[in-house]
Design a protein around this motif. Structure first.
Motif, PDB file in Angstrom:
ATOM      1  N   ASN A  93       0.827  -1.212   0.000  1.00 26.76           N
ATOM      2  CA  ASN A  93       0.000   0.000   0.000  1.00 26.76           C
ATOM      3  C   ASN A  93       0.858   1.258   0.000  1.00 26.76           C
ATOM      4  O   ASN A  93       0.572   2.215  -0.717  1.00 26.76           O
ATOM      5  N   ALA A  94       1.916   1.251   0.808  1.00 24.30           N
ATOM      6  CA  ALA A  94       2.801   2.417   0.874  1.00 24.30           C
ATOM      7  C   ALA A  94       3.515   2.646  -0.456  1.00 24.30           C
ATOM      8  O   ALA A  94       3.588   3.783  -0.934  1.00 24.30           O
ATOM      9  N   LEU A  95       4.035   1.578  -1.059  1.00 34.01           N
ATOM     10  CA  LEU A  95       4.725   1.726  -2.344  1.00 34.01           C
ATOM     11  C   LEU A  95       3.773   2.187  -3.442  1.00 34.01           C
ATOM     12  O   LEU A  95       4.137   3.024  -4.280  1.00 34.01           O
ATOM     13  N   ASN A  96       2.566   1.669  -3.443  1.00 33.60           N
ATOM     14  CA  ASN A  96       1.579   2.093  -4.429  1.00 33.60           C
ATOM     15  C   ASN A  96       1.275   3.577  -4.275  1.00 33.60           C
ATOM     16  O   ASN A  96       1.209   4.320  -5.264  1.00 33.60           O
ATOM     17  N   GLN A  97       1.111   4.031  -3.053  1.00 35.37           N
ATOM     18  CA  GLN A  97       0.829   5.442  -2.796  1.00 35.37           C
ATOM     19  C   GLN A  97       1.995   6.313  -3.241  1.00 35.37           C
ATOM     20  O   GLN A  97       1.810   7.344  -3.886  1.00 35.37           O
ATOM     21  N   ILE A  98       3.215   5.909  -2.918  1.00 32.75           N
ATOM     22  CA  ILE A  98       4.405   6.676  -3.309  1.00 32.75           C
ATOM     23  C   ILE A  98       4.512   6.753  -4.829  1.00 32.75           C
ATOM     24  O   ILE A  98       4.751   7.819  -5.398  1.00 32.75           O
ATOM     25  N   SER A 100       2.104   6.381  -7.073  1.00 28.94           N
ATOM     26  CA  SER A 100       1.019   7.139  -7.684  1.00 28.94           C
ATOM     27  C   SER A 100       1.158   8.636  -7.432  1.00 28.94           C
ATOM     28  O   SER A 100       0.751   9.448  -8.261  1.00 28.94           O
ATOM     29  N   ASP A 101       1.733   9.017  -6.301  1.00 27.62           N
ATOM     30  CA  ASP A 101       1.915  10.429  -5.981  1.00 27.62           C
ATOM     31  C   ASP A 101       3.168  11.037  -6.604  1.00 27.62           C
ATOM     32  O   ASP A 101       3.330  12.257  -6.600  1.00 27.62           O
ATOM     33  N   ASN A 102       4.056  10.201  -7.104  1.00 28.14           N
ATOM     34  CA  ASN A 102       5.339  10.650  -7.669  1.00 28.14           C
ATOM     35  C   ASN A 102       5.568   9.962  -9.003  1.00 28.14           C
ATOM     36  O   ASN A 102       6.417   9.086  -9.128  1.00 28.14           O
ATOM     37  N   LYS A 103       4.809  10.362 -10.007  1.00 28.15           N
ATOM     38  CA  LYS A 103       4.822   9.711 -11.325  1.00 28.15           C
ATOM     39  C   LYS A 103       6.219   9.668 -11.956  1.00 28.15           C
ATOM     40  O   LYS A 103       6.526   8.774 -12.723  1.00 28.15           O
ATOM     41  N   ASP A 104       7.075  10.625 -11.637  1.00 28.29           N
ATOM     42  CA  ASP A 104       8.418  10.661 -12.221  1.00 28.29           C
ATOM     43  C   ASP A 104       9.378   9.672 -11.552  1.00 28.29           C
ATOM     44  O   ASP A 104      10.483   9.468 -12.046  1.00 28.29           O
ATOM     45  N   LEU A 105       8.950   9.083 -10.458  1.00 29.40           N
ATOM     46  CA  LEU A 105       9.816   8.178  -9.707  1.00 29.40           C
ATOM     47  C   LEU A 105      10.117   6.901 -10.474  1.00 29.40           C
ATOM     48  O   LEU A 105      11.249   6.444 -10.513  1.00 29.40           O
ATOM     49  N   ILE A 106       9.101   6.320 -11.066  1.00 30.96           N
ATOM     50  CA  ILE A 106       9.286   5.043 -11.774  1.00 30.96           C
ATOM     51  C   ILE A 106       9.061   5.267 -13.250  1.00 30.96           C
ATOM     52  O   ILE A 106       8.117   5.838 -13.663  1.00 30.96           O
TER      53      ILE A 106
END
Length: 106
Positions: A93-98, A100-106
Motif C-alpha cells: 500500500n505504501a509503495l503504491n501510494q508513493i 502514484s503520488d510521484n509519477k516521475d519516480l518510476i
C-alpha cells in the motif's frame, strides 16, 4: 532491481504493465474475471509459470494495489524474508501510494 514494461492502450487496464521483471525473472501479468469468485482474493502469483494474475473485475486502483502486493510477495519469497501477510499489505500500500503520488519516480 524492478523493471516494468507498460503498453499503452485505450482502457485503464491497458495502462497497467503487461510484464514485470523482478530480480531477473520476467513475470507475465494477466487479468482474470474468474478470480472474482473469491471476494477476498485480488491477485496471486504462480512461480512455476512466472505469472501474476489480477482480479479483472476490480476498479483500477484495486488492480494497482493488488499488483504491488504480488510484487512484494515475489520479493518476499525470492529472498525468504518471511514477512507476514499484514506486513506485505502495508508495504505494498505504501509503495503504491508513493508511486502514484510521484509519477516521475518510476
Amino acid at each position: 532491481m524492478l523493471r516494468i514494461q507498460t503498453v499503452g492502450g485505450s482502457s485503464m487496464t491497458d495502462q497497467l504493465p503487461k510484464t514485470i521483471r523482478v530480480s531477473g525473472q520476467v513475470f507475465k501479468i494477466v487479468f482474470d474475471d474468474n478470480l472474482a469468485n473469491d471476494e477476498d482474493k485480488f491477485g496471486n502469483v504462480n512461480f512455476r509459470t512466472l505469472t501474476i494474475t489480477i482480479n479483472g473485475t476490480c476498479p483500477i486502483p484495486v488492480k494497482t494495489d493488488a499488483l504491488w502486493h504480488e510484487i512484494i510477495e515475489i520479493i518476499n519469497a525470492q529472498n525468504e524474508l518471511k514477512l507476514s501477510h499484514n506486513k506485505i499489505q502495508c508495504i505494498s500500500n505504501a509503495l503504491n501510494q508513493i508511486a502514484s503520488d510521484n509519477k516521475d519516480l518510476i
